[in-house]
Write a protein that holds these residues in place. Sequence first.
Motif, PDB file in Angstrom:
ATOM      1  N   GLN A 239       0.707  -1.198   0.061  1.00 57.13           N
ATOM      2  CA  GLN A 239      -0.092   0.218   0.026  1.00 57.13           C
ATOM      3  C   GLN A 239       0.737   1.183  -0.052  1.00 57.13           C
ATOM      4  O   GLN A 239       0.445   2.294  -0.581  1.00 57.13           O
ATOM      5  CB  GLN A 239      -1.059  -0.054   1.272  1.00 57.13           C
ATOM      6  CG  GLN A 239      -1.985  -1.041   1.037  1.00 57.13           C
ATOM      7  CD  GLN A 239      -3.119  -0.532  -0.048  1.00 57.13           C
ATOM      8  OE1 GLN A 239      -3.895  -1.465  -0.726  1.00 57.13           O
ATOM      9  NE2 GLN A 239      -3.159   0.636  -0.569  1.00 57.13           N
ATOM     10  N   LEU A 240       1.804   1.164   0.756  1.00 58.56           N
ATOM     11  CA  LEU A 240       2.857   2.470   0.735  1.00 58.56           C
ATOM     12  C   LEU A 240       3.319   2.756  -0.818  1.00 58.56           C
ATOM     13  O   LEU A 240       3.400   3.868  -1.004  1.00 58.56           O
ATOM     14  CB  LEU A 240       3.985   2.055   1.648  1.00 58.56           C
ATOM     15  CG  LEU A 240       3.728   2.334   3.121  1.00 58.56           C
ATOM     16  CD1 LEU A 240       4.642   1.949   4.186  1.00 58.56           C
ATOM     17  CD2 LEU A 240       3.301   3.648   3.651  1.00 58.56           C
ATOM     18  N   VAL A 241       3.916   1.754  -1.504  1.00 55.90           N
ATOM     19  CA  VAL A 241       4.343   1.821  -2.505  1.00 55.90           C
ATOM     20  C   VAL A 241       3.166   2.287  -3.804  1.00 55.90           C
ATOM     21  O   VAL A 241       3.348   3.319  -4.327  1.00 55.90           O
ATOM     22  CB  VAL A 241       5.021   0.528  -3.194  1.00 55.90           C
ATOM     23  CG1 VAL A 241       5.703   0.783  -4.420  1.00 55.90           C
ATOM     24  CG2 VAL A 241       6.307   0.277  -2.352  1.00 55.90           C
ATOM     25  N   HIS A 242       2.067   1.595  -3.501  1.00 53.70           N
ATOM     26  CA  HIS A 242       1.060   1.685  -4.398  1.00 53.70           C
ATOM     27  C   HIS A 242       0.569   3.111  -4.137  1.00 53.70           C
ATOM     28  O   HIS A 242       0.133   3.928  -5.328  1.00 53.70           O
ATOM     29  CB  HIS A 242      -0.158   0.847  -4.227  1.00 53.70           C
ATOM     30  CG  HIS A 242      -1.372   1.161  -4.637  1.00 53.70           C
ATOM     31  ND1 HIS A 242      -1.646   0.667  -5.958  1.00 53.70           N
ATOM     32  CD2 HIS A 242      -2.595   1.566  -4.450  1.00 53.70           C
ATOM     33  CE1 HIS A 242      -2.993   1.072  -6.372  1.00 53.70           C
ATOM     34  NE2 HIS A 242      -3.501   1.704  -5.536  1.00 53.70           N
ATOM     35  N   ASP A 243       0.431   3.794  -3.106  1.00 55.55           N
ATOM     36  CA  ASP A 243      -0.410   4.991  -3.015  1.00 55.55           C
ATOM     37  C   ASP A 243       0.620   6.129  -3.626  1.00 55.55           C
ATOM     38  O   ASP A 243       0.297   7.074  -4.186  1.00 55.55           O
ATOM     39  CB  ASP A 243      -0.512   5.412  -1.458  1.00 55.55           C
ATOM     40  CG  ASP A 243      -1.572   4.512  -0.791  1.00 55.55           C
ATOM     41  OD1 ASP A 243      -2.482   3.736  -1.859  1.00 55.55           O
ATOM     42  OD2 ASP A 243      -1.692   4.550   0.273  1.00 55.55           O
ATOM     43  N   GLU A 244       2.096   6.028  -3.314  1.00 53.60           N
ATOM     44  CA  GLU A 244       3.065   6.810  -3.983  1.00 53.60           C
ATOM     45  C   GLU A 244       3.075   6.730  -5.419  1.00 53.60           C
ATOM     46  O   GLU A 244       3.236   7.900  -6.034  1.00 53.60           O
ATOM     47  CB  GLU A 244       4.303   6.683  -3.371  1.00 53.60           C
ATOM     48  CG  GLU A 244       5.187   7.881  -3.722  1.00 53.60           C
ATOM     49  CD  GLU A 244       6.541   7.732  -2.808  1.00 53.60           C
ATOM     50  OE1 GLU A 244       7.315   8.669  -3.033  1.00 53.60           O
ATOM     51  OE2 GLU A 244       6.516   7.358  -1.811  1.00 53.60           O
ATOM     52  N   LEU A 245       2.654   5.619  -6.231  1.00 58.37           N
ATOM     53  CA  LEU A 245       2.876   5.741  -7.526  1.00 58.37           C
ATOM     54  C   LEU A 245       1.695   6.179  -7.966  1.00 58.37           C
ATOM     55  O   LEU A 245       1.586   6.221  -9.238  1.00 58.37           O
ATOM     56  CB  LEU A 245       3.024   3.927  -7.910  1.00 58.37           C
ATOM     57  CG  LEU A 245       4.299   3.345  -7.506  1.00 58.37           C
ATOM     58  CD1 LEU A 245       4.443   1.824  -8.057  1.00 58.37           C
ATOM     59  CD2 LEU A 245       5.417   4.418  -8.161  1.00 58.37           C
ATOM     60  N   MET A 246       0.625   6.334  -7.255  1.00 63.08           N
ATOM     61  CA  MET A 246      -0.742   6.882  -7.944  1.00 63.08           C
ATOM     62  C   MET A 246      -0.434   8.477  -8.672  1.00 63.08           C
ATOM     63  O   MET A 246      -1.072   8.729  -9.528  1.00 63.08           O
ATOM     64  CB  MET A 246      -1.710   7.115  -6.758  1.00 63.08           C
ATOM     65  CG  MET A 246      -2.469   5.750  -6.468  1.00 63.08           C
ATOM     66  SD  MET A 246      -3.962   6.089  -5.419  1.00 63.08           S
ATOM     67  CE  MET A 246      -3.294   6.955  -4.094  1.00 63.08           C
ATOM     68  N   LEU A 247       0.562   9.022  -8.068  1.00 60.69           N
ATOM     69  CA  LEU A 247       1.004  10.232  -8.433  1.00 60.69           C
ATOM     70  C   LEU A 247       1.900  10.360  -9.718  1.00 60.69           C
ATOM     71  O   LEU A 247       1.839  11.529 -10.389  1.00 60.69           O
ATOM     72  CB  LEU A 247       1.870  11.226  -7.464  1.00 60.69           C
ATOM     73  CG  LEU A 247       1.036  11.332  -5.995  1.00 60.69           C
ATOM     74  CD1 LEU A 247       2.050  12.099  -4.883  1.00 60.69           C
ATOM     75  CD2 LEU A 247      -0.042  12.034  -6.161  1.00 60.69           C
ATOM     76  N   ASP A 248       1.934   9.114 -10.130  1.00 61.16           N
ATOM     77  CA  ASP A 248       2.856   9.174 -11.512  1.00 61.16           C
ATOM     78  C   ASP A 248       2.045   9.587 -12.822  1.00 61.16           C
ATOM     79  O   ASP A 248       2.379  10.075 -13.711  1.00 61.16           O
ATOM     80  CB  ASP A 248       3.071   7.595 -11.747  1.00 61.16           C
ATOM     81  CG  ASP A 248       4.710   7.450 -11.444  1.00 61.16           C
ATOM     82  OD1 ASP A 248       5.363   8.472 -11.034  1.00 61.16           O
ATOM     83  OD2 ASP A 248       4.813   6.437 -11.401  1.00 61.16           O
ATOM     84  N   GLY A 249       0.509   9.512 -12.635  1.00 58.46           N
ATOM     85  CA  GLY A 249      -0.193   9.905 -13.603  1.00 58.46           C
ATOM     86  C   GLY A 249      -0.681   8.589 -14.490  1.00 58.46           C
ATOM     87  O   GLY A 249      -0.212   7.590 -14.248  1.00 58.46           O
ATOM     88  N   ASN A 250      -1.398   8.910 -15.470  1.00 55.19           N
ATOM     89  CA  ASN A 250      -2.150   7.650 -16.237  1.00 55.19           C
ATOM     90  C   ASN A 250      -1.361   7.648 -17.558  1.00 55.19           C
ATOM     91  O   ASN A 250      -1.308   8.448 -18.282  1.00 55.19           O
ATOM     92  CB  ASN A 250      -3.531   8.171 -16.679  1.00 55.19           C
ATOM     93  CG  ASN A 250      -4.339   6.957 -17.476  1.00 55.19           C
ATOM     94  OD1 ASN A 250      -3.796   6.038 -17.743  1.00 55.19           O
ATOM     95  ND2 ASN A 250      -5.558   6.782 -17.117  1.00 55.19           N
ATOM     96  N   SER A 251      -0.742   6.338 -17.808  1.00 51.95           N
ATOM     97  CA  SER A 251       0.063   6.034 -18.876  1.00 51.95           C
ATOM     98  C   SER A 251      -0.564   6.364 -20.059  1.00 51.95           C
ATOM     99  O   SER A 251      -0.179   6.489 -21.114  1.00 51.95           O
ATOM    100  CB  SER A 251       1.062   4.911 -18.758  1.00 51.95           C
ATOM    101  OG  SER A 251       0.077   3.713 -18.644  1.00 51.95           O
ATOM    102  N   ARG A 252      -1.862   5.946 -20.089  1.00 52.59           N
ATOM    103  CA  ARG A 252      -2.632   5.655 -21.346  1.00 52.59           C
ATOM    104  C   ARG A 252      -2.842   7.329 -22.028  1.00 52.59           C
ATOM    105  O   ARG A 252      -2.876   7.637 -22.993  1.00 52.59           O
ATOM    106  CB  ARG A 252      -3.997   5.484 -21.043  1.00 52.59           C
ATOM    107  CG  ARG A 252      -4.039   3.867 -20.990  1.00 52.59           C
ATOM    108  CD  ARG A 252      -3.705   2.879 -22.012  1.00 52.59           C
ATOM    109  NE  ARG A 252      -4.887   3.134 -23.004  1.00 52.59           N
ATOM    110  CZ  ARG A 252      -6.019   2.353 -22.980  1.00 52.59           C
ATOM    111  NH1 ARG A 252      -6.205   1.524 -21.807  1.00 52.59           N
ATOM    112  NH2 ARG A 252      -7.020   2.504 -23.535  1.00 52.59           N
ATOM    113  N   LEU A 253      -2.814   8.467 -20.930  1.00 53.33           N
ATOM    114  CA  LEU A 253      -2.857   9.838 -21.290  1.00 53.33           C
ATOM    115  C   LEU A 253      -1.373  10.356 -21.808  1.00 53.33           C
ATOM    116  O   LEU A 253      -1.237  11.517 -21.873  1.00 53.33           O
ATOM    117  CB  LEU A 253      -3.690  10.483 -20.440  1.00 53.33           C
ATOM    118  CG  LEU A 253      -5.015   9.851 -19.970  1.00 53.33           C
ATOM    119  CD1 LEU A 253      -5.639  10.867 -19.069  1.00 53.33           C
ATOM    120  CD2 LEU A 253      -5.850   9.901 -21.279  1.00 53.33           C
TER     121      LEU A 253
END
Length: 472
Positions: free
Chosen positions: A54-68
Amino acid sequence: MALHKGPADEETGHHRRLALNPFYGEANPVGGMTEAPPRHRLPDRPLPPMSAYQLVHDELMLDGNSRLNLATFVTTWMEPQAGVLMGECRDKNMIDKDEYPRTAELERRCVSMLAHLWNAPDPSAAVGCSTTGSSEACMLAGMALKRRWMHRNADRYRGGARPNLVMGINVQVCWEKFCNFWEVEPRLVPMEGDRFHLDAESAAALCDENTIGVVAVLGSTFDGSYEPVADICAALDALQERTGLDVPVHVDGASGAMVAPFLDEDLVWDFRLPRVSSINTSGHKYGLVYPGVGWALWRSPAELPDELVFRVNYLGGDMPTFALNFSRPGAQVVAQYYTFLRLGREGYRTVQQTSRDVARGLAERIEALGDFRLLTRGDQLPVFAFTTGPDITNYDVFDVSRRLRERGWLVPAYTFPAHREDLSVLRIVCRNGFSADLAGLLVEDLGMLLPELRSQSAPLTHDKQAATSFHH
């Protein structure tokens, strides 16, 4: 890989540590909160697997959507079945060919398929290998060019002659790295006027007895255009007739080598041209595979000096290898074979045509907005570049990129190199998975932004190098 430095400050204070949500504990909501893990050094004790996830997952949410992400050429969508296959092969070190013979066989089949696709005179005689991407493939091709030149010019090389490589200034940065790492002089043809890539006359003019080869790019990353490979070869044929200089051509087909064979079948750019000695491509771009996999092929064993190929007795097998890397997973190679098997020629043609149709339609709709001038139209690579019209003074392309990012779209803005530093553009890459519907949403968002951009008194960009996180 980027070079990173440690943090300037010590790990002091709660704000320097990761925050654990009470619900991340597997059984006891407070059990995992007794000590928050540090950010920049190993924690003293283990975490439960779900807490770490969850710690890693939550931080990676800020990477943005690769499809866009319309900046990247890299594949951002594959079928679930491909993902399952990749998961099944992620623990296989494909360099262990004696241990994983079927993975090695799938790699061999992919090389053979590409040799046929690129019209090798004798596909059974063509040699090639998989790589971690087209950048490594370019390094290998450049090494082969230099070594062949050294064989032909042994006395001059020992006497201090410095080899050179001719290419357009629009080449990908991996070619600059090759020249730096392997001590080759880069001879770069600058852009001029509306010519944004290498032309035949300029390429031939820079060649001399120290030229190891000419790099022709089938699909420039700056604007999506093909370089005139056949014209370049013809100019080098004429140079040989006049001077006796025999200069080989390497085609950097990172993207175009997986587009042109399906959509531009009459375009002669590949091994049908006798002067083309090697070709590379990115399997993880328009080869439609997740990163990272690339391919390098040579017309015949004569183009790849044998001393560059290492034969290692490894885990009981005699293993020939030509690579900068050694250990890497077999997942991407397996995924490439799956995609070749899954789509075939007709499937690839349909996928690439759809991407080109989306690119051309989107380019026309952006042009119809009235504020922009197209440099290319997506009719070669499914990629196009555009800039603001000559009467637009209230905003610039960097303002557009920044405002689109607020809506989730990643559209790069950058300045062209010498001699067109005066030209700043936006570029859109249309990949499989970027549908006509998504393209329509992009145009809608851009249209809604234009009134605000037009109302500005002047462009907000003062430092163009810092105006966007995208740097070409």
